[in-house]
Design a protein around this motif. Structure first.
Motif, short mmCIF file in Angstrom:
data_model
loop_
_atom_site.label_atom_id
_atom_site.label_comp_id
_atom_site.label_asym_id
_atom_site.label_seq_id
_atom_site.Cartn_x
_atom_site.Cartn_y
_atom_site.Cartn_z
N MET A 67 0.82 -1.19 0.00
CA MET A 67 0.00 0.00 0.00
C MET A 67 0.86 1.24 0.00
N ARG A 68 1.86 1.25 0.89
CA ARG A 68 2.74 2.42 0.95
C ARG A 68 3.71 2.44 -0.20
N LEU A 86 -2.04 -7.23 -5.59
CA LEU A 86 -2.43 -6.99 -4.20
C LEU A 86 -2.19 -5.54 -3.78
N GLU A 87 -1.12 -4.93 -4.28
CA GLU A 87 -0.86 -3.51 -4.00
C GLU A 87 -1.95 -2.64 -4.62
N GLN A 88 -2.41 -3.01 -5.80
CA GLN A 88 -3.53 -2.28 -6.42
C GLN A 88 -4.78 -2.39 -5.56
N LEU A 89 -5.10 -3.59 -5.13
CA LEU A 89 -6.29 -3.81 -4.31
C LEU A 89 -6.17 -3.09 -2.97
N ALA A 135 -7.87 0.05 -6.00
CA ALA A 135 -7.76 0.29 -7.43
C ALA A 135 -7.85 -1.02 -8.21
N ILE A 136 -8.20 -0.90 -9.49
CA ILE A 136 -8.25 -2.03 -10.41
C ILE A 136 -7.28 -1.74 -11.56
N PRO A 137 -6.33 -2.67 -11.85
CA PRO A 137 -5.33 -2.41 -12.90
C PRO A 137 -5.94 -2.37 -14.30
N LYS A 138 -5.43 -1.44 -15.11
CA LYS A 138 -5.89 -1.28 -16.49
C LYS A 138 -4.77 -1.48 -17.50
N ALA A 166 -13.82 -12.00 -1.57
CA ALA A 166 -14.28 -11.39 -0.31
C ALA A 166 -14.40 -9.87 -0.43
N LEU A 167 -13.48 -9.25 -1.15
CA LEU A 167 -13.57 -7.81 -1.39
C LEU A 167 -14.79 -7.47 -2.24
N LYS A 168 -15.01 -8.24 -3.29
CA LYS A 168 -16.16 -8.00 -4.18
C LYS A 168 -17.48 -8.09 -3.42
N ASN A 169 -17.55 -9.07 -2.53
CA ASN A 169 -18.79 -9.32 -1.79
C ASN A 169 -18.88 -8.52 -0.48
N GLN A 170 -17.88 -7.66 -0.25
CA GLN A 170 -17.84 -6.80 0.94
C GLN A 170 -17.83 -7.60 2.23
N HIS A 171 -17.17 -8.76 2.19
CA HIS A 171 -16.97 -9.53 3.41
C HIS A 171 -15.74 -9.03 4.17
#
Length: 225
Positions: free
Chosen positions: A1-2, A45-48, A52-55, A152-157
């Motif tokens: 993240m950092r 994982l750093e994007q998530l 963010a979503i990579p393009k 889990a991220l998609k489903n907001q778990h």
């Protein structure tokens, strides 16, 4: 993240691997697609972690022309695994100078989807085990499952994921200014051990999400706060 950089709504993340691959003088001997798979995993994982979503993907290949296709195979495998469209891939290969060891670099450009949550207000867990090199290859079943994390991220778990790297859990918590709000004394592993290519991650959840987290992330889950 950092480790990410943000320019406007653009999030930039990167990772690299040296002396890991198929060449005789490599320190860790694995197929080239395995090298790119794990570096791509870290970079995604750093994007998530930055919501963010990579393009776009930029690939730097210092190994050989023959390695390019293998590296692409590893990249594609990550995105197929998590069912996210493979971004456009460009880059370059070192063809002027032969190298004695493998070298691979990847950069992702992503679009930020939402602001970061307040990290200090989340409940934190570690997921996976700190593994690196041959230890990782022998214990693949203990790494944090990327497919489960994305789902889990998609489903907001879960609310937040933060990949860990070579400096280990304790250093990451210090740099995130979370070390004073979590308990690392009773973790069942060395909190300073390298997590290699993010074989272990931090998972942040809200109070409402705590009850079901152990059902979703079923192995090597340890509560810190």
């Amino acid at each position: 993240m950092r480790n990410a950089r943000q320019i406007g709504n653009l999030v930039i993340t990167s990772d690299n691997s040296g002396a890991i691959g198929e060449k005789e003088l490599d320190v860790v001997h694995v197929p080239d697609d395995v090298t790119s798979y794990y570096s791509t995993r870290v970079t995604l994982l750093e994007q998530l972690a930055n919501q963010a979503i990579p393009k776009e993907i930029i690939l730097l290949n210092f190994t050989s022309e023959e390695a390019w296709g293998k590296y692409i195979t590893g990249i594609n495998r990550v995105f197929e695994e998590v069912q996210i469209p493979v971004p456009a891939i460009s880059g370059s290969t070192e063809t002027n100078m032969p190298t004695l060891q493998s070298g691979f670099g990847i950069t992702m450009l992503g679009e930020k989807q939402r602001p970061l949550p307040n990290l200090s207000k989340l409940h934190w867990f570690t997921y996976g085990r700190p593994l690196v090199g041959e230890q990782l290859l022998q214990n693949v079943h203990q790494i944090a499952n990327l497919q489960i994390i994305v789902e889990a991220l998609k489903n907001q778990h879960i609310t937040q994921v933060i990949p860990l790297g070579s400096k280990g859990l304790q250093k990451e918590l210090e740099q995130l200014e979370l070390i004073d709000v979590v308990d690392v004394e009773n973790v069942p592993y060395d909190s300073t051990a390298s997590a290699g290519p993010s074989t272990m991650v931090l998972i942040g959840v809200t109070a409402e999400q705590v009850a079901n987290i152990s059902k979703i992330l079923q192995h090597d889950l340890h509560r810190l706060k």
